[in-house]
Design a protein around this motif. Structure first.
Motif, PDB file in Angstrom:
ATOM      1  N   TRP A 110       0.834  -1.207   0.000  1.00 29.93           N
ATOM      2  CA  TRP A 110       0.000   0.000   0.000  1.00 29.93           C
ATOM      3  C   TRP A 110       0.866   1.253   0.000  1.00 29.93           C
ATOM      4  CZ3 TRP A 110      -3.328  -1.584   4.805  1.00 29.93           C
ATOM      5  CH2 TRP A 110      -4.120  -2.688   4.483  1.00 29.93           C
ATOM      6  N   PRO A 135      -6.927   0.063   0.687  1.00 31.95           N
ATOM      7  CA  PRO A 135      -8.330  -0.220   1.009  1.00 31.95           C
ATOM      8  C   PRO A 135      -9.014   1.014   1.592  1.00 31.95           C
ATOM      9  CG  PRO A 135      -6.880  -1.928   1.893  1.00 31.95           C
ATOM     10  CD  PRO A 135      -6.011  -0.806   1.423  1.00 31.95           C
ATOM     11  N   ASP A 136     -10.289   1.140   1.323  1.00 41.23           N
ATOM     12  CA  ASP A 136     -11.056   2.301   1.784  1.00 41.23           C
ATOM     13  C   ASP A 136     -10.917   2.538   3.286  1.00 41.23           C
ATOM     14  OD1 ASP A 136     -11.916   2.836  -0.779  1.00 41.23           O
ATOM     15  OD2 ASP A 136     -13.864   1.852  -0.509  1.00 41.23           O
ATOM     16  N   GLU A 137     -10.916   1.467   4.077  1.00 39.34           N
ATOM     17  CA  GLU A 137     -10.860   1.634   5.534  1.00 39.34           C
ATOM     18  C   GLU A 137      -9.514   2.166   6.016  1.00 39.34           C
ATOM     19  OE1 GLU A 137     -10.252  -2.875   4.888  1.00 39.34           O
ATOM     20  OE2 GLU A 137     -11.425  -1.286   3.975  1.00 39.34           O
ATOM     21  N   TYR A 138      -8.498   2.151   5.149  1.00 44.49           N
ATOM     22  CA  TYR A 138      -7.190   2.703   5.505  1.00 44.49           C
ATOM     23  C   TYR A 138      -6.873   3.987   4.730  1.00 44.49           C
ATOM     24  CZ  TYR A 138      -6.348  -1.536   8.118  1.00 44.49           C
ATOM     25  OH  TYR A 138      -6.437  -2.549   9.040  1.00 44.49           O
ATOM     26  N   ASP A 139      -7.815   4.460   3.946  1.00 40.90           N
ATOM     27  CA  ASP A 139      -7.632   5.687   3.162  1.00 40.90           C
ATOM     28  C   ASP A 139      -7.951   6.888   4.052  1.00 40.90           C
ATOM     29  OD1 ASP A 139      -7.246   7.534   1.202  1.00 40.90           O
ATOM     30  OD2 ASP A 139      -8.872   6.830  -0.089  1.00 40.90           O
ATOM     31  N   THR A 140      -6.985   7.217   4.907  1.00 43.91           N
ATOM     32  CA  THR A 140      -7.173   8.259   5.918  1.00 43.91           C
ATOM     33  C   THR A 140      -6.033   9.274   5.844  1.00 43.91           C
ATOM     34  OG1 THR A 140      -5.877   7.082   7.584  1.00 43.91           O
ATOM     35  CG2 THR A 140      -8.239   6.558   7.451  1.00 43.91           C
TER      36      THR A 140
END
Length: 95
Positions: free
Chosen positions: A67, A75-80
């Motif tokens: 990543w 992944p969306d849940e780690y797109d921070t």
């Protein structure tokens, strides 16, 4: 760099645990990426950022490395914002 440059005695117990885990990932590349980021950023992280960073620290090295280097989609849940800071840190510091 072979290990932390931060004196952990200045950190609270939670941050010490996160710092330790960041520098002892399992692969040297991820030790340097995560440990270096933790050295520079842990003291100023909010509680919410600490929660998120602890979650990131638990990701398998192979996935996290892909990543960070753009070899696999984030992944969306780690797109921070914190993950993007980690990716920017890695790109700027190591490659």
């Amino acid at each position: 760099m072979t290990g932390t440059t931060r004196n952990s005695s200045e950190l609270d117990p939670r941050r010490r645990r996160i710092l330790f885990r960041s520098w002892r990932r399992g692969t040297r590349e991820m030790d340097l990426i995560m440990g270096g980021f933790a050295d520079e950023n842990l003291p100023g992280m909010s509680e919410a950022e600490l929660d998120e960073f602890e979650r990131i620290v638990e990701v398998l090295d192979i996935d996290l490395y892909k990543w960070i280097n753009g070899e696999a989609p984030l992944p969306d849940e780690y797109d921070t914002p914190l993950m993007h800071r980690l990716i920017s840190f890695e790109a700027h510091k190591l490659f």
